[in-house]
Design an enzyme around this catalytic site. Sequence first.
Site, short mmCIF file in Angstrom:
data_model
loop_
_atom_site.label_atom_id
_atom_site.label_comp_id
_atom_site.label_asym_id
_atom_site.label_seq_id
_atom_site.Cartn_x
_atom_site.Cartn_y
_atom_site.Cartn_z
N LYS A 12 0.86 -1.19 0.00
CA LYS A 12 0.00 0.00 0.00
C LYS A 12 0.89 1.24 0.00
O LYS A 12 1.75 1.38 0.87
CB LYS A 12 -0.93 0.00 1.22
CG LYS A 12 -1.88 1.20 1.24
CD LYS A 12 -3.06 1.00 2.17
CE LYS A 12 -2.71 1.08 3.62
NZ LYS A 12 -3.90 1.11 4.49
N ASP A 148 -13.21 0.23 11.81
CA ASP A 148 -13.79 0.39 10.47
C ASP A 148 -14.01 -0.97 9.79
O ASP A 148 -13.42 -1.25 8.74
CB ASP A 148 -12.86 1.26 9.63
CG ASP A 148 -13.56 1.88 8.43
OD1 ASP A 148 -14.80 1.98 8.46
OD2 ASP A 148 -12.87 2.26 7.46
#
Length: 451
Positions: A12, A148
């Site tokens: 990422k 989340d």
Amino acid sequence: RLKTNGAEVAIKIQRPNCQAAIAIDLYIMRWYAGVVEGILKIFNRDIGLVSVIDDFGDLIYREIDYKAEMVNGQRFAELYSTLPNVFVPKVYSDYCTTKVLTMEWVQGTKLNDKQALSNLGLDGSELVDTLVQCSLRQLLENGFFHADPHAGNLLATPDGQICYLDFGMVSYVEPGQRYSIIEAVVHLVNRDFSSLAELYRRMGFIPQNVDTAPIRDALEQALPDVLNAPVRELNFKSVVSKLGDVMYKFPFSLPPFYIAIIRCLGVLEGLAIEVDEDFRIIQDAYPYIASRLLTDNSAELQQALQQLLFQDGRPRWERLQELLEKAATTGDYDAGAAINQLLDYVLSPQAVQVRELLITEMVTLTDRLGSEAVDYLLEIATVGAQPGRSGEALDALRNLLTNLQQADLAAADVSAADNKNNSFLGSPTPEMLAFAKVVRTTVDNGSIDGE
């Protein structure tokens, strides 16, 4: 793949100018929050919107620090990767910076892709239960939780595990806050809105000088029976919406941690309903809640348990029976710990009145049983004390309690192990029957000498 060992990885990389864009957005949101907060204060409403935005900003800035995410992922794996059917990918710390994150590649399917799950032979309901049970332990056991849990951050692996991704947005619940959540769920399930309103006062949601009676009445009218209501009424979003209506009418002040938890549970339930439209988050969570309430030795939960089980010094057997039955359906319930907790309270100095009531009910129960049945009870105790025979004694006690529960206005036959010694019971009182059910539930879920 890594050149060092050939491992397949996911990398990422942060977009350019990400921090500057977020800073502008947060500045605008904070300014408007201050304006709205000032207007609300005119009407004596202290919502704390600026604090909510500040807390959100703290989460966002931590989310774009990939070194922090690396640490979060390692911590999450340490705490939860040993739970059944939970998988946390490895982080390669040597290849991480504040703007680059390198993790183990995981092959999997999104939880809301029903066709893909079906093709793999995976049960969506079982995956949802794993997700909820792991989330409960995050929020209520360790306090460190994934804030989340949406569909993009979770995968179902081909072997049926739940894989967590993206540890940028995590949060922490303090021990006292965890206990308050457990207590709130118990009061909600039992529709004890007086205690729920008082809990909100203790948590600082309501000013100390506010009369809670109108809040209690409003909660009772607004909230459904959370264990038995239809699914359309029971979803977390609906309950929170109804709570919000009550909180809008009265001077509630919600701290940021509470809003973060509500958001997390709302996202979690939204995903769960996508997978299983009949899913009920509170019903699925309650066995674990009951287990914690019965076995946790914290002063806060012990006080909540006492408040739940005893009213004006009188035991409420039906509530204890319900807790025991619900707790027994969760895998990590320790019946022995629950019994010890209850005995510790019953033998404590503050339980004098409770002990007197228990003795009275036990004497009454003994009178109803008759001398032969009492002899039978003593025989059970003698057998249970002998090495290797505790299982035999438990079976005999179960039979006795079953007969007592089935007693009607005529009589109930209590037979000894050899079926020769018989005794007749009078009709038990409701309190006696409730007491017998509690003992029966405890016997069914407990053990003697580890058997």
